[in-house]
Enzyme design. Structure first.
Site, PDB file in Angstrom:
ATOM      1  N   HIS A 159      -8.379   1.263  -3.786  1.00 19.66           N
ATOM      2  CA  HIS A 159      -9.343   1.193  -2.675  1.00 19.66           C
ATOM      3  C   HIS A 159     -10.092   2.227  -2.611  1.00 19.66           C
ATOM      4  O   HIS A 159      -9.373   3.505  -1.821  1.00 19.66           O
ATOM      5  CB  HIS A 159      -8.584   0.472  -1.450  1.00 19.66           C
ATOM      6  CG  HIS A 159      -9.468   0.285  -0.260  1.00 19.66           C
ATOM      7  ND1 HIS A 159      -8.630  -0.296   1.083  1.00 19.66           N
ATOM      8  CD2 HIS A 159     -10.920   0.046   0.048  1.00 19.66           C
ATOM      9  CE1 HIS A 159      -9.729  -0.528   2.190  1.00 19.66           C
ATOM     10  NE2 HIS A 159     -10.847  -0.120   1.397  1.00 19.66           N
ATOM     11  N   HIS A 177      -1.271  -1.241  -4.120  1.00 19.12           N
ATOM     12  CA  HIS A 177      -2.729  -0.743  -3.662  1.00 19.12           C
ATOM     13  C   HIS A 177      -2.783   0.604  -3.366  1.00 19.12           C
ATOM     14  O   HIS A 177      -1.776   1.142  -2.810  1.00 19.12           O
ATOM     15  CB  HIS A 177      -2.492  -1.805  -2.252  1.00 19.12           C
ATOM     16  CG  HIS A 177      -3.987  -1.440  -1.668  1.00 19.12           C
ATOM     17  ND1 HIS A 177      -5.123  -2.384  -1.998  1.00 19.12           N
ATOM     18  CD2 HIS A 177      -4.307  -0.949  -0.671  1.00 19.12           C
ATOM     19  CE1 HIS A 177      -6.243  -1.949  -1.037  1.00 19.12           C
ATOM     20  NE2 HIS A 177      -5.750  -0.908  -0.155  1.00 19.12           N
ATOM     21  N   ASP A 209      -4.842   3.563  -1.746  1.00 17.10           N
ATOM     22  CA  ASP A 209      -5.954   4.105  -0.786  1.00 17.10           C
ATOM     23  C   ASP A 209      -6.551   5.198  -0.802  1.00 17.10           C
ATOM     24  O   ASP A 209      -5.704   6.366  -0.673  1.00 17.10           O
ATOM     25  CB  ASP A 209      -5.515   3.727   0.668  1.00 17.10           C
ATOM     26  CG  ASP A 209      -5.092   2.264   1.124  1.00 17.10           C
ATOM     27  OD1 ASP A 209      -6.077   1.671   0.872  1.00 17.10           O
ATOM     28  OD2 ASP A 209      -3.952   1.975   1.430  1.00 17.10           O
ATOM     29  N   ASP A 268      -6.816  -6.816   4.266  1.00 20.11           N
ATOM     30  CA  ASP A 268      -6.175  -5.467   4.220  1.00 20.11           C
ATOM     31  C   ASP A 268      -6.221  -4.904   5.744  1.00 20.11           C
ATOM     32  O   ASP A 268      -7.140  -4.525   6.328  1.00 20.11           O
ATOM     33  CB  ASP A 268      -7.030  -4.389   3.316  1.00 20.11           C
ATOM     34  CG  ASP A 268      -6.275  -2.978   3.070  1.00 20.11           C
ATOM     35  OD1 ASP A 268      -5.250  -2.691   3.811  1.00 20.11           O
ATOM     36  OD2 ASP A 268      -6.792  -2.032   2.454  1.00 20.11           O
ATOM     37  N   MET A 286     -11.772  -6.125   5.417  1.00 17.57           N
ATOM     38  CA  MET A 286     -10.795  -4.997   6.080  1.00 17.57           C
ATOM     39  C   MET A 286     -10.586  -5.901   7.536  1.00 17.57           C
ATOM     40  O   MET A 286     -11.418  -6.234   8.204  1.00 17.57           O
ATOM     41  CB  MET A 286     -11.806  -3.873   6.383  1.00 17.57           C
ATOM     42  CG  MET A 286     -11.744  -3.100   5.118  1.00 17.57           C
ATOM     43  SD  MET A 286     -10.402  -2.708   4.244  1.00 17.57           S
ATOM     44  CE  MET A 286      -9.139  -1.825   5.774  1.00 17.57           C
ATOM     45  N   MET A 343      -9.028   8.039   0.329  1.00 15.24           N
ATOM     46  CA  MET A 343      -9.900   8.446   1.399  1.00 15.24           C
ATOM     47  C   MET A 343     -10.357   9.960   1.117  1.00 15.24           C
ATOM     48  O   MET A 343      -9.542  10.671   0.839  1.00 15.24           O
ATOM     49  CB  MET A 343      -8.900   8.313   2.571  1.00 15.24           C
ATOM     50  CG  MET A 343      -8.402   7.069   2.884  1.00 15.24           C
ATOM     51  SD  MET A 343      -7.279   6.868   4.375  1.00 15.24           S
ATOM     52  CE  MET A 343      -6.413   5.383   4.218  1.00 15.24           C
ATOM     53  N   SER A 398       0.733  -1.128   0.060  1.00 13.67           N
ATOM     54  CA  SER A 398      -0.132   0.091  -0.042  1.00 13.67           C
ATOM     55  C   SER A 398       0.964   1.282  -0.029  1.00 13.67           C
ATOM     56  O   SER A 398       1.548   1.525   0.790  1.00 13.67           O
ATOM     57  CB  SER A 398      -0.812   0.155   0.946  1.00 13.67           C
ATOM     58  OG  SER A 398      -1.443   1.304   1.401  1.00 13.67           O
ATOM     59  N   MET A 430     -12.170   4.336  -0.089  1.00 15.83           N
ATOM     60  CA  MET A 430     -12.795   4.848   0.959  1.00 15.83           C
ATOM     61  C   MET A 430     -13.348   6.182   1.020  1.00 15.83           C
ATOM     62  O   MET A 430     -13.078   7.034   1.761  1.00 15.83           O
ATOM     63  CB  MET A 430     -11.788   4.713   2.186  1.00 15.83           C
ATOM     64  CG  MET A 430     -11.196   3.246   2.553  1.00 15.83           C
ATOM     65  SD  MET A 430      -9.896   3.087   3.272  1.00 15.83           S
ATOM     66  CE  MET A 430      -8.898   3.106   1.825  1.00 15.83           C
ATOM     67  N   PHE A 470      -6.500   4.341   8.379  1.00 13.05           N
ATOM     68  CA  PHE A 470      -5.039   4.672   8.651  1.00 13.05           C
ATOM     69  C   PHE A 470      -4.147   3.497   8.726  1.00 13.05           C
ATOM     70  O   PHE A 470      -4.584   2.308   8.935  1.00 13.05           O
ATOM     71  CB  PHE A 470      -4.625   5.033  10.256  1.00 13.05           C
ATOM     72  CG  PHE A 470      -5.664   6.397  10.405  1.00 13.05           C
ATOM     73  CD1 PHE A 470      -5.006   7.664  10.133  1.00 13.05           C
ATOM     74  CD2 PHE A 470      -6.911   6.371  11.112  1.00 13.05           C
ATOM     75  CE1 PHE A 470      -5.824   8.692  10.443  1.00 13.05           C
ATOM     76  CE2 PHE A 470      -7.586   7.509  11.116  1.00 13.05           C
ATOM     77  CZ  PHE A 470      -7.210   8.632  10.682  1.00 13.05           C
TER      78      PHE A 470
HETATM   79  C1  DX5 Z   1      -6.100   1.336   5.938  1.00 12.96           C
HETATM   80  C2  DX5 Z   1      -6.045   1.294   4.460  1.00 12.96           C
HETATM   81  C3  DX5 Z   1      -4.707  -0.053   4.237  1.00 12.96           C
HETATM   82  C4  DX5 Z   1      -3.598   0.542   4.909  1.00 12.96           C
HETATM   83  C5  DX5 Z   1      -2.865  -0.804   5.443  1.00 12.96           C
HETATM   84  O1  DX5 Z   1      -7.304   2.130   5.850  1.00 12.96           O
HETATM   85  O2  DX5 Z   1      -6.984   0.348   3.377  1.00 12.96           O
HETATM   86  O3  DX5 Z   1      -4.637  -0.229   2.895  1.00 12.96           O
HETATM   87  O4  DX5 Z   1      -2.793   1.165   4.060  1.00 12.96           O
HETATM   88  O5  DX5 Z   1      -1.825  -0.276   6.115  1.00 12.96           O
HETATM   89  P1  DX5 Z   1      -1.139  -1.605   7.270  1.00 12.96           P
HETATM   90  O6  DX5 Z   1      -0.722  -2.729   6.477  1.00 12.96           O
HETATM   91  O7  DX5 Z   1      -0.008  -0.604   7.769  1.00 12.96           O
HETATM   92  O8  DX5 Z   1      -2.029  -1.829   8.281  1.00 12.96           O
HETATM   93 ZN    ZN Z   2      -6.646  -0.133   1.492  1.00 11.83          ZN
END
Ligand code: DX5
Ligand code: ZN
Length: 222
Positions: A67, A34, A36, A176, A138, A38, A9, A69, A144
């Site tokens: 992904h 990956h 993310d 994840d 998840m 947000m 990620s 969010m 985070f």
């Molecule tokens: C969390 C994200 C993840 C995050 C995972 O909200 O969707 O993809 O980057 O990070 P780690 O592996 O540090 O938990």
């Molecule tokens: Zn993610």
């Protein structure tokens, strides 16, 4: 080592040297990148959008596993696929018209995924399995990097595996949040095949080597 996908990620990457970080992922044998996204509404944190997807796309030919969010994720489908997303994963919690949204993602030529928060049951996707290319369980509350893996996720992964197999679905089963050398083995045994990892890779002494180390954990302990 077939059957195990590692998706670092970029949330945990050093953005001052994003190009080098992507090169590191390729060197380490990452399968997907990956990304993310947000929005500060579905989750408290804010990250990135089209520009970063475009930037990453220019630097690698690896699939971009995006992904979302965000609330109203459908507002971004066209732009993100045009920017180079290979797959879009939306959250069931903010997608009342899940069927329509998954069909639309496929129409755009991307793979269609649904993510479930830790408190969302598997039944949320039971009626869209035919439209599903990827199910993301998840294992932390999203928002985070660097959070602790929620142990109950293992039962959910096992249940998801049973559900997908019973439906003869070929969907990817991704996990994840809080994935490290210990938790990856447990998730693999429970039936997951694709693993997002942020902190475990980027905080490692040798991030490129850590990608292979995570993968080997599954294969050696299978
Ligand atoms: C969390 C994200 C993840 C995050 C995972 O909200 O969707 O993809 O980057 O990070 P780690 O592996 O540090 O938990
Ligand atoms: Zn993610």
């Amino acid at each position: 080592m077939s059957g195990v996908r590692i998706a670092p990620s970029i949330l945990s990457a050093d953005f001052a040297k994003l190009g080098d970080e992507i090169a590191m992922m390729e060197r380490g044998g990452a399968d997907w990148v990956h990304v993310d996204v947000m929005d500060g509404r579905f989750v408290p944190n804010l990250t990135f959008g089209t520009k970063v997807i475009e930037t990453v796309r220019k630097r690698t030919s690896l699939p971009l596993d995006v992904h979302l969010m965000v609330v109203e994720p459908e507002r971004y489908f066209d732009d993100f696929v045009a920017a180079g997303a290979s797959g879009l994963t939306i959250h069931a919690e903010v997608s009342p018209h899940l069927h329509r949204q998954l069909v639309r993602i496929r129409e755009l030529g991307a793979t269609a995924g649904v993510a479930l928060n830790p408190s969302t049951p598997l039944s949320a996707v039971e009626d869209v399995l035919d439209e599903l290319d990827l199910l993301l369980v998840m294992s932390v509350n999203p928002g985070f990097g660097g959070q602790t893996f929620i142990a109950h996720s293992l039962d959910k992964i096992a249940g998801a595996r049973r559900m997908l197999d019973a439906a003869r679905s070929g969907a990817v089963l991704e996990v994840d949040g809080g994935i490290n050398r210990q938790t990856i083995v447990e998730c693999w045994r429970a039936g997951a095949d694709t693993f997002v990892a942020g902190n475990a890779i980027f905080a490692a002494a040798d991030p490129a080597a850590e990608i292979g180390a995570l993968r080997r954990q599954c294969v050696q302990r299978a």
